[in-house]
Design a protein around this motif. Structure first.
Motif, PDB file in Angstrom:
ATOM      1  N   GLY A 213       0.787  -1.231   0.000  1.00  0.00           N
ATOM      2  CA  GLY A 213       0.000   0.000   0.000  1.00  0.00           C
ATOM      3  C   GLY A 213       0.811   1.269   0.000  1.00  0.00           C
ATOM      4  O   GLY A 213       0.355   2.290   0.530  1.00  0.00           O
ATOM      5  N   LEU A 214       2.010   1.245  -0.584  1.00  0.00           N
ATOM      6  CA  LEU A 214       2.861   2.431  -0.617  1.00  0.00           C
ATOM      7  C   LEU A 214       2.808   3.081  -1.991  1.00  0.00           C
ATOM      8  O   LEU A 214       2.280   2.516  -2.951  1.00  0.00           O
ATOM      9  N   ASP A 259      -2.419   7.480   1.571  1.00  0.00           N
ATOM     10  CA  ASP A 259      -3.840   7.799   1.724  1.00  0.00           C
ATOM     11  C   ASP A 259      -4.107   8.862   2.786  1.00  0.00           C
ATOM     12  O   ASP A 259      -5.266   9.149   3.098  1.00  0.00           O
ATOM     13  N   ILE A 260      -3.042   9.423   3.348  1.00  0.00           N
ATOM     14  CA  ILE A 260      -3.200  10.436   4.395  1.00  0.00           C
ATOM     15  C   ILE A 260      -2.497  11.718   3.963  1.00  0.00           C
ATOM     16  O   ILE A 260      -1.319  11.691   3.592  1.00  0.00           O
ATOM     17  N   GLU A 261      -3.194  12.839   3.992  1.00  0.00           N
ATOM     18  CA  GLU A 261      -2.581  14.116   3.643  1.00  0.00           C
ATOM     19  C   GLU A 261      -1.519  14.490   4.680  1.00  0.00           C
ATOM     20  O   GLU A 261      -1.601  14.103   5.848  1.00  0.00           O
ATOM     21  N   ARG A 262      -0.547  15.280   4.241  1.00  0.00           N
ATOM     22  CA  ARG A 262       0.580  15.610   5.117  1.00  0.00           C
ATOM     23  C   ARG A 262       0.122  16.322   6.394  1.00  0.00           C
ATOM     24  O   ARG A 262       0.577  16.010   7.505  1.00  0.00           O
ATOM     25  N   ASP A 263      -0.804  17.287   6.274  1.00  0.00           N
ATOM     26  CA  ASP A 263      -1.253  18.039   7.448  1.00  0.00           C
ATOM     27  C   ASP A 263      -1.995  17.138   8.430  1.00  0.00           C
ATOM     28  O   ASP A 263      -1.832  17.256   9.656  1.00  0.00           O
ATOM     29  N   THR A 264      -2.812  16.239   7.895  1.00  0.00           N
ATOM     30  CA  THR A 264      -3.517  15.283   8.756  1.00  0.00           C
ATOM     31  C   THR A 264      -2.523  14.389   9.473  1.00  0.00           C
ATOM     32  O   THR A 264      -2.672  14.077  10.665  1.00  0.00           O
ATOM     33  N   LEU A 265      -1.511  13.984   8.744  1.00  0.00           N
ATOM     34  CA  LEU A 265      -0.470  13.132   9.307  1.00  0.00           C
ATOM     35  C   LEU A 265       0.262  13.853  10.432  1.00  0.00           C
ATOM     36  O   LEU A 265       0.515  13.281  11.507  1.00  0.00           O
ATOM     37  N   ALA A 266       0.573  15.126  10.223  1.00  0.00           N
ATOM     38  CA  ALA A 266       1.274  15.902  11.250  1.00  0.00           C
ATOM     39  C   ALA A 266       0.435  16.021  12.523  1.00  0.00           C
ATOM     40  O   ALA A 266       0.960  15.938  13.640  1.00  0.00           O
ATOM     41  N   LYS A 267      -0.879  16.196  12.375  1.00  0.00           N
ATOM     42  CA  LYS A 267      -1.759  16.298  13.545  1.00  0.00           C
ATOM     43  C   LYS A 267      -1.773  14.990  14.331  1.00  0.00           C
ATOM     44  O   LYS A 267      -1.772  14.982  15.568  1.00  0.00           O
ATOM     45  N   LEU A 313       8.664  13.726   6.019  1.00  0.00           N
ATOM     46  CA  LEU A 313       9.543  12.588   5.758  1.00  0.00           C
ATOM     47  C   LEU A 313       8.744  11.333   5.399  1.00  0.00           C
ATOM     48  O   LEU A 313       9.100  10.598   4.473  1.00  0.00           O
ATOM     49  N   LEU A 314       7.650  11.107   6.103  1.00  0.00           N
ATOM     50  CA  LEU A 314       6.815   9.939   5.818  1.00  0.00           C
ATOM     51  C   LEU A 314       6.192  10.019   4.430  1.00  0.00           C
ATOM     52  O   LEU A 314       5.937   8.992   3.789  1.00  0.00           O
ATOM     53  N   LYS A 315       5.948  11.235   3.960  1.00  0.00           N
ATOM     54  CA  LYS A 315       5.348  11.412   2.628  1.00  0.00           C
ATOM     55  C   LYS A 315       6.362  11.365   1.502  1.00  0.00           C
ATOM     56  O   LYS A 315       5.988  11.220   0.331  1.00  0.00           O
TER      57      LYS A 315
END
Length: 391
Positions: A213-214, A259-267, A313-315
């Motif tokens: 899933g990457l 599947d996750i936006e960067r800002d959502t991921l940061a939160k 980094l994750l993105k």
């Protein structure tokens, strides 16, 4: 001796033979190996992916720079026609969730047996252990168990493969003959090949682990899919579409959370983790698998404390690499006979009556049904053109 000679017993050669036989011409087929269709059978061991069911524009775009040259052949034998052809050989098919089309038996051997039986019934004369060694004027030279042969067919279709999986017959030796004759050949290069990564000892426990899933990026190319961590690096269908860019030395970036936006991921990453390790925090709030977490730590240790920086980094995790695996380990190749050296029927401009098909041609495509369809379509096209020349 038949009026038509097909050299190469892979999908392209067999399809060219079928086109000629269907037009009423006798065909002699010569294969260098002891049996027919070895690479096809090997490909079928993991499930014979015969084509891809998707809109034609999307299908064509998978062929990249060669799409314009291949359009006539693929238009004449598009995915739906490939499926009808396979069903005509007694194969029941199913389409997976990604559009990939397979026989229910998931093997190549039933299809190949049925195909050879049909061709034999049409009068195909086939020989194994017949190796093409070049030309002498108009004569085609063959090395056979009975000794050297000089054949003088009216038309010849060359379907000798590329230069990957040499043990199965595609050794690329024909390129030397072409060069001797002054015929152009674009140098071979690996396609659909694994990526060389020099892992640290910490990654040893992950060898064989899937990365699911990457999303992968190299240059302007992006691919969504899976890969496997191996002792030698990374391999798998998620990486293969990036082969052209990776071959040119483009850096690889992996989106571990596509599947996750960067800002959502940061939160999510900013949530208090108490006494949890960062690895456990990533597992819980981002759902990273052990293999994905290991890849992250391998390529980016020490990780930043700032949630926004970690999300970035994750993105776009940079994965240092040393290029693609060697040519003979590749599933397919780029390079071969350029389309500029051929007429619209895939006949060599400087050797009238000699046609080229399959992986001998300079094109590449990712796995997923595109390779086999390309070989079948160019084989059919060249066989029909050869039949038209015979009149």
């Amino acid at each position: 001796m038949s009026r038509a000679l097909v050299i190469g017993g892979g999908p392209a050669g067999l399809m060219a033979a079928e086109a000629l036989l269907s037009a009423g011409h006798g065909v002699t087929l010569a294969e260098a190996k002891p049996s027919i269709g070895r690479k096809l059978l090997m490909a079928g061991k993991s499930g014979l992916n015969i084509t891809k069911a998707e809109p034609f524009a999307a299908f064509l775009s998978a062929y990249g720079e060669a799409a314009t040259d291949l359009r006539p052949m693929l238009s004449a034998f598009p995915p739906e026609e490939v499926m009808h052809w396979a069903e005509g050989l007694g194969q029941t098919l199913f389409t997976g969730s990604t559009g990939r089309v397979f026989p229910h038996g998931m093997k190549a051997s039933p299809l190949l047996r049925a195909w050879l039986a049909r061709l034999d019934g049409m009068g195909l004369e086939r020989h194994t252990r017949w190796r093409w060694t070049g030309w002498d004027g108009d004569a085609v030279l063959m090395d056979t168990p009975e000794g050297p042969q000089r054949l003088t067919p009216e038309v010849t279709v060359l379907a000798l493969g590329g230069a990957s999986w040499a043990r199965l017959g595609s050794d690329g030796s024909w390129a030397g003959i072409f060069s001797t004759e002054g015929l152009p050949v674009t140098p071979f290069a690996p396609a659909n090949a694994g990526l060389v990564v020099a892992w640290s000892q910490h990654m040893k426990a992950q060898f064989g682990a899937p990365l699911k899933g990457l999303a992968f990026r190299a240059g302007t190319q992006r691919s969504r899919g899976e890969a496997v961590i191996s002792a030698r690096g990374l391999e798998g269908g998620g990486l293969y579409p990036l082969s052209p860019a990776l071959r040119e030395g483009a850096p690889l970036e992996v989106d571990l959370c596509p599947d996750i936006e960067r800002d959502t991921l940061a939160k999510r990453l900013a949530r208090p983790r108490g006494k949890q390790s960062l690895s456990n925090h990533l597992r819980k709030v981002v759902k990273l698998s052990p293999a994905a977490r290991a890849l992250l730590m391998e390529c980016a240790r020490p990780l930043p404390d700032d949630p926004a920086a970690l999300a970035t980094l994750l993105k776009a995790l940079p994965v240092p690499h040393e290029g693609l695996r060697p040519l003979d380990e590749a599933i397919s190749v780029a390079g071969g006979v350029p389309f500029a050296a051929l007429d619209e029927g895939l006949m060599l401009k400087h050797r009238p009556g000699t046609f080229v098909a399959g992986e001998m041609l300079d094109w590449e495509a990712p796995t997923g049904g595109y390779l086999l369809t390309g070989c079948l379509a160019t084989g059919l096209w060249s066989g029909r053109a050869a039949a038209a020349r015979l009149g």
